[in-house]
Design an enzyme around this catalytic site. Structure first.
Site, PDB file in Angstrom:
ATOM      1  N   LYS A 192       0.845  -1.197   0.000  1.00 37.18           N
ATOM      2  CA  LYS A 192       0.000   0.000   0.000  1.00 37.18           C
ATOM      3  C   LYS A 192       0.879   1.246   0.000  1.00 37.18           C
ATOM      4  O   LYS A 192       1.523   1.561   0.999  1.00 37.18           O
ATOM      5  CB  LYS A 192      -0.915   0.066   1.218  1.00 37.18           C
ATOM      6  N   GLU A 195      -1.337   7.581   0.054  1.00 37.29           N
ATOM      7  CA  GLU A 195      -2.399   8.103  -0.819  1.00 37.29           C
ATOM      8  C   GLU A 195      -1.909   9.336  -1.601  1.00 37.29           C
ATOM      9  O   GLU A 195      -2.474   9.699  -2.620  1.00 37.29           O
ATOM     10  CB  GLU A 195      -3.634   8.418   0.031  1.00 37.29           C
ATOM     11  N   GLY A 245       7.329   5.388   7.909  1.00 38.72           N
ATOM     12  CA  GLY A 245       6.464   6.557   8.076  1.00 38.72           C
ATOM     13  C   GLY A 245       6.664   7.164   9.445  1.00 38.72           C
ATOM     14  O   GLY A 245       7.741   7.062  10.030  1.00 38.72           O
ATOM     15  N   GLY A 250       3.685   4.178  13.281  1.00 34.04           N
ATOM     16  CA  GLY A 250       4.481   2.973  13.532  1.00 34.04           C
ATOM     17  C   GLY A 250       4.075   2.292  14.828  1.00 34.04           C
ATOM     18  O   GLY A 250       3.925   1.062  14.890  1.00 34.04           O
ATOM     19  N   GLU A 267      10.580   1.547   9.993  1.00 29.49           N
ATOM     20  CA  GLU A 267      11.543   2.629   9.724  1.00 29.49           C
ATOM     21  C   GLU A 267      10.815   3.925  10.012  1.00 29.49           C
ATOM     22  O   GLU A 267       9.918   4.312   9.253  1.00 29.49           O
ATOM     23  CB  GLU A 267      11.978   2.616   8.252  1.00 29.49           C
ATOM     24  N   CYS A 301      13.463  11.273   6.441  1.00 29.79           N
ATOM     25  CA  CYS A 301      13.715  10.745   7.781  1.00 29.79           C
ATOM     26  C   CYS A 301      15.154  11.007   8.199  1.00 29.79           C
ATOM     27  O   CYS A 301      15.462  11.149   9.367  1.00 29.79           O
ATOM     28  CB  CYS A 301      13.380   9.262   7.847  1.00 29.79           C
TER      29      CYS A 301
HETATM   30  P1  NDP Z   1       2.089   8.323   8.047  1.00 31.27           P
HETATM   31  O1  NDP Z   1       2.986   7.638   8.978  1.00 31.27           O
HETATM   32  O2  NDP Z   1       0.743   8.718   8.514  1.00 31.27           O
HETATM   33  O3  NDP Z   1       1.859   7.450   6.720  1.00 31.27           O
HETATM   34  C1  NDP Z   1       2.747   6.502   6.189  1.00 31.27           C
HETATM   35  C2  NDP Z   1       1.948   5.370   5.552  1.00 31.27           C
HETATM   36  O4  NDP Z   1       1.177   4.692   6.548  1.00 31.27           O
HETATM   37  C3  NDP Z   1       0.938   5.839   4.527  1.00 31.27           C
HETATM   38  O5  NDP Z   1       0.843   4.881   3.486  1.00 31.27           O
HETATM   39  C4  NDP Z   1      -0.333   5.901   5.336  1.00 31.27           C
HETATM   40  O6  NDP Z   1      -1.500   5.855   4.566  1.00 31.27           O
HETATM   41  C5  NDP Z   1      -0.188   4.665   6.184  1.00 31.27           C
HETATM   42  N1  NDP Z   1      -1.022   4.657   7.376  1.00 31.27           N
HETATM   43  C6  NDP Z   1      -1.542   5.708   8.055  1.00 31.27           C
HETATM   44  N2  NDP Z   1      -2.272   5.276   9.103  1.00 31.27           N
HETATM   45  C7  NDP Z   1      -2.214   3.913   9.098  1.00 31.27           C
HETATM   46  C8  NDP Z   1      -2.759   2.884   9.922  1.00 31.27           C
HETATM   47  N3  NDP Z   1      -3.502   3.174  10.995  1.00 31.27           N
HETATM   48  N4  NDP Z   1      -2.492   1.605   9.621  1.00 31.27           N
HETATM   49  C9  NDP Z   1      -1.719   1.287   8.574  1.00 31.27           C
HETATM   50  N5  NDP Z   1      -1.199   2.221   7.735  1.00 31.27           N
HETATM   51  C10 NDP Z   1      -1.414   3.511   8.001  1.00 31.27           C
HETATM   52  O7  NDP Z   1       2.830   9.572   7.510  1.00 31.27           O
HETATM   53  P2  NDP Z   1       2.164  10.826   6.822  1.00 31.27           P
HETATM   54  O8  NDP Z   1       2.260  10.615   5.411  1.00 31.27           O
HETATM   55  O9  NDP Z   1       0.776  11.130   7.305  1.00 31.27           O
HETATM   56  O10 NDP Z   1       3.087  11.967   7.368  1.00 31.27           O
HETATM   57  C11 NDP Z   1       2.905  12.465   8.696  1.00 31.27           C
HETATM   58  C12 NDP Z   1       4.230  12.805   9.314  1.00 31.27           C
HETATM   59  O11 NDP Z   1       4.983  11.625   9.454  1.00 31.27           O
HETATM   60  C13 NDP Z   1       5.096  13.718   8.473  1.00 31.27           C
HETATM   61  O12 NDP Z   1       4.771  15.052   8.659  1.00 31.27           O
HETATM   62  C14 NDP Z   1       6.464  13.369   8.974  1.00 31.27           C
HETATM   63  O13 NDP Z   1       6.756  14.088  10.115  1.00 31.27           O
HETATM   64  C15 NDP Z   1       6.343  11.900   9.277  1.00 31.27           C
HETATM   65  N6  NDP Z   1       6.856  11.026   8.209  1.00 31.27           N
HETATM   66  C16 NDP Z   1       8.034  10.407   8.411  1.00 31.27           C
HETATM   67  C17 NDP Z   1       8.564   9.618   7.417  1.00 31.27           C
HETATM   68  C18 NDP Z   1       9.876   8.966   7.597  1.00 31.27           C
HETATM   69  O14 NDP Z   1      10.452   8.465   6.640  1.00 31.27           O
HETATM   70  N7  NDP Z   1      10.396   8.925   8.798  1.00 31.27           N
HETATM   71  C19 NDP Z   1       7.890   9.408   6.132  1.00 31.27           C
HETATM   72  C20 NDP Z   1       6.633  10.094   6.034  1.00 31.27           C
HETATM   73  C21 NDP Z   1       6.142  10.855   7.052  1.00 31.27           C
HETATM   74  P3  NDP Z   1      -2.193   7.210   3.983  1.00 31.27           P
HETATM   75  O15 NDP Z   1      -1.363   8.378   4.366  1.00 31.27           O
HETATM   76  O16 NDP Z   1      -2.246   6.971   2.546  1.00 31.27           O
HETATM   77  O17 NDP Z   1      -3.555   7.277   4.610  1.00 31.27           O
END
Ligand code: NDP
Length: 508
Positions: A192, A195, A245, A250, A267, A301
């Site tokens: 997945k 979005e 994410g 996480g 990660e 990250c």
């Molecule tokens: P998220 O952690 O929310 O999203 C990462 C992925 O997880 C997306 O595919 C998201 O889906 C999915 N996801 C969200 N909620 C769930 C759940 N309950 N169960 C399973 N999967 C889920 O990151 P965001 O994109 O919303 O970004 C938010 C903040 O996270 C950023 O501002 C940043 O600070 C941090 N971030 C850190 C990253 C890193 O590499 N360390 C990478 C990205 C973000 P979808 O969003 O499609 O609904």
């Protein structure tokens, strides 16, 4: 008025039609059972970049069933490493042949510069090639010292069905850190993407079909985290979840997966310090600091967003970084001259700005930037290169992931103080040390609590070198041989040779 280098709208052709994305389930491209879709507009240009099938629980369940059936059939899990490597190598060639197409949609959906997106596609091809080499060379071990009548063999097996959940900041690259390694191990997968950036993952699905991957081995479901991702983390048919994410999501994934005791690899975020000692090569350090904070608009990250510089050289370093920051080309991601593009969403831009405003209120000084950037000819979301000095360890800007082009500068006097500042943090993803003294570098590297420590460089990476975080930056490792191990179970075979075992039940 602050002078900065801004690249105006380039006039590059924008797509007339959006990229159309569907789910890949059991080798077939499908709309959602609900027939619903969702749209992604380019954060830089406002153009409709993609329209994707909006998955829900039942679409994710169908994908998981397809992955389970494929894994149990042995159509991938039980074929030879050579046969798997052949498909992975073909996929790498196809990534290279399609790099421009992948880069364009990645740039339109994420706002990152087109030259960087091309570089990421080329780098991802290398990850697929490296994983192919592991598919052929992985092995267990044997124990020939257990006595004349015993032989022990430890074999490695694919863990099973793996859910892969990826973020928007490096959609195609992070897919490359996970998927080819899971495939090299022999797993079947459900993927997945975020979005915000679904389409490069859909292209990867097309390329895998062209490369000859059997149906059902890789399944892709598009949609939102709570519905699709939630199903992928709780379904009993799934053996492992690998996620990149935010730390908050996480933790929720780890909790959700615990009900079925799935293996979880995470990660997560980082608040990564670069520590600059007074004897450092200041020219190189200033350039690396500038790169580390603005690369991918800081939406990274590994962003080097926290500089810890020795008091004696702090003014010099800040002057240099501010001067270099003015030269970094921010603007239209479709212009090949651009080094830093747009911010992913207006909401995220607001979050970045609020960290800067809060730090100012708490007494920090904005030495450069600190506001929205206007790019002539584009109405999208951009943020100025920003340097904040006088930051103290308690401020949110010093402790939390800002995920924007914002540098926080703290100072230190002694090695102990530098290490205390480095390690006094919930995160432990990466750290850097700058000094011309090898003893200083080694002492810092060994005592820093971080999964990666760079010495006199920043963010160099190789498929051979494993990557991952300590503390709340995650668990498990990606890439390198350890990255493959995540997707493997270890099984012990204990064998008696000949009928030498004395009976346990007394005879007669
Ligand atoms: P998220 O952690 O929310 O999203 C990462 C992925 O997880 C997306 O595919 C998201 O889906 C999915 N996801 C969200 N909620 C769930 C759940 N309950 N169960 C399973 N999967 C889920 O990151 P965001 O994109 O919303 O970004 C938010 C903040 O996270 C950023 O501002 C940043 O600070 C941090 N971030 C850190 C990253 C890193 O590499 N360390 C990478 C990205 C973000 P979808 O969003 O499609 O609904």
């Amino acid at each position: 008025m602050t002078e900065m280098t801004v690249i105006a709208a380039s006039g590059a052709a924008l797509p007339q039609e959006p990229f159309l994305g569907r789910h890949l389930i059991g080798g077939t491209w499908r709309q959602s059972l609900s027939a619903k879709t969702f749209d992604r507009h380019s954060p830089a240009h406002g153009v409709l970049a993609s329209r994707s099938a909006l998955g829900a629980r039942e679409d994710a369940e169908a994908a998981i069933r397809a992955a389970r059936a494929s894994f149990d059939s042995g159509n991938w899990s039980r074929i030879s490493g050579k046969a798997r490597a052949t498909v992975l190598l073909k996929a790498a060639d196809l990534i290279e042949a399609n790099a421009d197409r992948i880069a364009l949609i990645e740039t339109l959906e994420s706002g990152k510069p087109i030259t960087q997106a091309r570089g990421e596609a080329a780098g991802a091809a290398d990850l697929w090639r490296y994983a192919a080499s592991l598919a052929r060379t992985m092995h267990g071990d044997s124990h020939n010292t257990l006595g004349p009548d015993m032989l022990g063999v430890v074999v490695k097996e694919p863990i099973g069905v793996v859910s892969i959940i990826t973020p928007w900041n490096f959609a195609f690259w992070i897919l490359g850190q996970k998927l080819p390694f899971a495939l090299a191990a022999g797993c079947s997968c459900v993927v997945k993407p975020s979005e915000m950036t679904p389409s490069s993952t859909v292209i990867m699905g097309e390329l895998l079909i062209e490369a000859g991957l059997p149906a059902g081995v890789v399944n892709i479901v598009l949609g939102y985290g709570p519905d699709v991702g939630g199903t992928m983390t709780t379904a009993p048919e799934v053996d492992m979840v690998t996620f990149t994410g935010s730390t908050a999501v996480g933790k929720s994934i780890s909790a959700a997966a615990s009900a079925t005791l799935k293996k979880v690899a995470l990660e997560l975020g980082g608040k990564n310090p670069q520590v600059i000692f007074p004897d450092a090569d200041m020219e190189s350090a200033a350039d690396a600091v500038t790169f580390g904070v603005y690369f991918n608009a800081g939406e990274c990250c590994n962003s080097g967003s926290r500089i810890i510089v020795h008091e004696d050289v702090a003014d010099d370093l800040i002057t240099r970084v501010v001067a270099l920051s003015r030269k970094v080309a921010f603007g239209d991601p479709l212009d090949p001259a651009t080094q830093v593009g747009a911010i992913i969403t207006p909401q995220h831009l607001g979050k970045i700005d609020s960290y800067v405003r809060e730090a100012e209120k708490a007494g920090a000084e904005v030495a450069l930037g600190g506001a929205r950037l206007s790019v002539p000819g584009l109405s999208g979301d951009f943020y100025q290169p920003t340097v904040v000095r006088g930051v103290t360890p308690g401020m949110a800007i010093a402790r939390e992931e800002v995920f924007g082009p914002v540098l926080s500068v703290l100072t230190f006097q002694t090695m102990e103080e530098a290490l205390a500042l480095t390690n006094d943090d919930a995160y432990g993803l990466s750290a850097g040390v700058w000094s011309e003294n090898v003893h200083t570098c080694l002492e810092f590297s060994r005592r820093a609590q971080a999964g990666t420590v760079w010495t006199n460089t920043w963010m160099d990476g190789f498929p051979e070198l494993t990557f991952g975080g300590m503390k709340q930056s995650g668990q498990g490792r990606e890439i390198g041989p350890y990255g493959l191990d995540e997707f493997l179970e270890v099984k012990t075979l204990v064998m008696r040779i000949g009928k030498t075992r004395a009976p346990w039940v007394r005879q007669g």
